[in-house]
Design an enzyme around this catalytic site. Structure first.
Site, PDB file in Angstrom:
ATOM      1  N   ASP A 183       5.483 -24.009   6.718  1.00 41.88           N
ATOM      2  CA  ASP A 183       4.031 -24.724   7.047  1.00 41.88           C
ATOM      3  C   ASP A 183       4.622 -26.086   5.889  1.00 41.88           C
ATOM      4  O   ASP A 183       3.559 -26.258   5.048  1.00 41.88           O
ATOM      5  CB  ASP A 183       3.047 -23.354   6.480  1.00 41.88           C
ATOM      6  CG  ASP A 183       2.738 -22.849   7.946  1.00 41.88           C
ATOM      7  OD1 ASP A 183       3.140 -23.053   8.739  1.00 41.88           O
ATOM      8  OD2 ASP A 183       2.907 -21.839   6.887  1.00 41.88           O
ATOM      9  N   ARG A 219       6.557 -16.384  15.849  1.00 39.18           N
ATOM     10  CA  ARG A 219       7.850 -16.768  15.597  1.00 39.18           C
ATOM     11  C   ARG A 219       8.071 -17.921  14.737  1.00 39.18           C
ATOM     12  O   ARG A 219       7.403 -18.906  14.496  1.00 39.18           O
ATOM     13  CB  ARG A 219       8.298 -17.152  16.626  1.00 39.18           C
ATOM     14  CG  ARG A 219       9.268 -15.893  17.243  1.00 39.18           C
ATOM     15  CD  ARG A 219       9.337 -15.692  18.638  1.00 39.18           C
ATOM     16  NE  ARG A 219      10.577 -16.017  18.303  1.00 39.18           N
ATOM     17  CZ  ARG A 219      11.742 -15.333  18.104  1.00 39.18           C
ATOM     18  NH1 ARG A 219      11.665 -13.628  18.427  1.00 39.18           N
ATOM     19  NH2 ARG A 219      13.168 -15.756  18.078  1.00 39.18           N
ATOM     20  N   HIS A 256      -2.934 -23.817  10.546  1.00 41.52           N
ATOM     21  CA  HIS A 256      -2.426 -23.251   9.351  1.00 41.52           C
ATOM     22  C   HIS A 256      -4.339 -22.403   8.705  1.00 41.52           C
ATOM     23  O   HIS A 256      -4.156 -23.904   8.458  1.00 41.52           O
ATOM     24  CB  HIS A 256      -2.110 -23.311   8.741  1.00 41.52           C
ATOM     25  CG  HIS A 256      -1.107 -22.446   7.596  1.00 41.52           C
ATOM     26  ND1 HIS A 256      -0.205 -21.141   7.857  1.00 41.52           N
ATOM     27  CD2 HIS A 256      -1.778 -22.417   6.540  1.00 41.52           C
ATOM     28  CE1 HIS A 256      -0.227 -21.053   6.173  1.00 41.52           C
ATOM     29  NE2 HIS A 256      -0.835 -21.796   5.679  1.00 41.52           N
ATOM     30  N   ASN A 281       1.047 -27.418  15.018  1.00 41.46           N
ATOM     31  CA  ASN A 281       0.623 -26.227  14.227  1.00 41.46           C
ATOM     32  C   ASN A 281      -0.218 -26.476  13.024  1.00 41.46           C
ATOM     33  O   ASN A 281      -0.825 -27.573  13.091  1.00 41.46           O
ATOM     34  CB  ASN A 281       1.731 -25.300  13.289  1.00 41.46           C
ATOM     35  CG  ASN A 281       1.587 -23.931  12.762  1.00 41.46           C
ATOM     36  OD1 ASN A 281       0.875 -22.873  13.898  1.00 41.46           O
ATOM     37  ND2 ASN A 281       1.693 -23.666  11.592  1.00 41.46           N
ATOM     38  N   GLU A 295     -11.262 -23.882  12.945  1.00 41.80           N
ATOM     39  CA  GLU A 295      -9.894 -24.402  13.558  1.00 41.80           C
ATOM     40  C   GLU A 295      -9.949 -24.676  14.686  1.00 41.80           C
ATOM     41  O   GLU A 295      -9.649 -25.885  15.850  1.00 41.80           O
ATOM     42  CB  GLU A 295      -9.107 -22.819  13.291  1.00 41.80           C
ATOM     43  CG  GLU A 295      -8.377 -22.197  12.465  1.00 41.80           C
ATOM     44  CD  GLU A 295      -7.666 -20.640  12.763  1.00 41.80           C
ATOM     45  OE1 GLU A 295      -7.268 -20.771  13.648  1.00 41.80           O
ATOM     46  OE2 GLU A 295      -7.681 -19.451  11.860  1.00 41.80           O
ATOM     47  N   SER A 306      -6.698 -17.409  21.341  1.00 38.82           N
ATOM     48  CA  SER A 306      -8.266 -18.049  21.224  1.00 38.82           C
ATOM     49  C   SER A 306      -8.024 -18.917  20.586  1.00 38.82           C
ATOM     50  O   SER A 306      -8.891 -20.123  21.162  1.00 38.82           O
ATOM     51  CB  SER A 306      -9.099 -17.190  20.030  1.00 38.82           C
ATOM     52  OG  SER A 306      -8.577 -18.103  18.788  1.00 38.82           O
TER      53      SER A 306
END
Length: 208
Positions: free
Chosen positions: A150, A96, A114, A112, A179, A17
């Site tokens: 993270d 991963r 999160h 990334n 997001e 998404s």
């Protein structure tokens, strides 16, 4: 048709998404004229997101990890991705943990998203964590990827109001809405060099 725009390699493992939101931003949103999608890659050849990406006109690629050690697999993925000459590697539900082999190949260029404040919760099940702890608010974090989980430099955060969210599905729905907007906006600012971007070394020195 090739352009001189920065190239994005978008990595996913599932339905993608966030990938869809990013591709739509490239095609007609805040990333239009700012970046182009070089490839959408998955570690799962049957990931629904690959079918969706192809339908959106994106090049796609996949490589299954079965039978390979993590570093060996990541080296193969790096080799495959480098053939698309990406300027940024954008993780969009890529399930991963990246090995140092991968992180060092694209150091400072892996982004990334999160679904929590990374100072409060790292790893999986961030929405479940927020729901189970009945948080009135959580934060979505966009960060650069380092060799930790993270722990990389934070580029941007967006609040998610969870008041009255009485199911996990509602927590996820509200979070994904943030997001999808935050990721594209932050990437656009990063590419335009409008963000303060502390180095990974500086950031790790400031974390407790």
């Amino acid at each position: 048709m090739t352009t001189n725009l920065p190239r994005l390699a978008i990595l996913l493992s599932g339905r993608g998404s966030n990938m869809v939101a990013l591709v739509e931003a490239v095609q007609r949103g805040v990333l239009q004229g700012v970046a182009e999608v070089a490839v959408v890659f998955s570690n799962k050849p049957d990931a629904p997101g690959l079918t969706t990406a192809a339908a959106l006109g994106c090049p796609t690629a996949s490589l299954a990890p079965e039978g390979r050690k993590r570093a060996e697999y990541d080296a193969a993925v790096v080799n495959l991705l480098q053939s698309y000459q990406p300027d940024y590697v954008v993780l969009a539900g890529y399930m991963r943990i990246l090995s140092p082999v991968f992180v060092r190949a694209f150091a400072g260029r892996i982004v990334n998203i999160h679904p929590a404040d990374t100072h409060q919760h790292q790893g999986l099940h961030a929405y479940e964590w927020a729901f189970e702890n009945r948080l009135p608010e959580t934060k979505i974090t966009v960060h650069l990827v380092d060799e930790g989980l993270d722990t990389g430099p934070i580029l941007a955060q967006g609040p998610v109001d969870l008041r009255g969210a009485d199911t996990l599905a509602e927590v996820e729905r509200r979070g994904l809405a943030v997001e999808h907007q935050l990721y594209a906006n932050t990437l656009a600012q990063l590419i335009r060099q409008e963000l303060p971007t502390p180095s990974i070394a500086e950031q790790s020195a400031t974390q407790h």
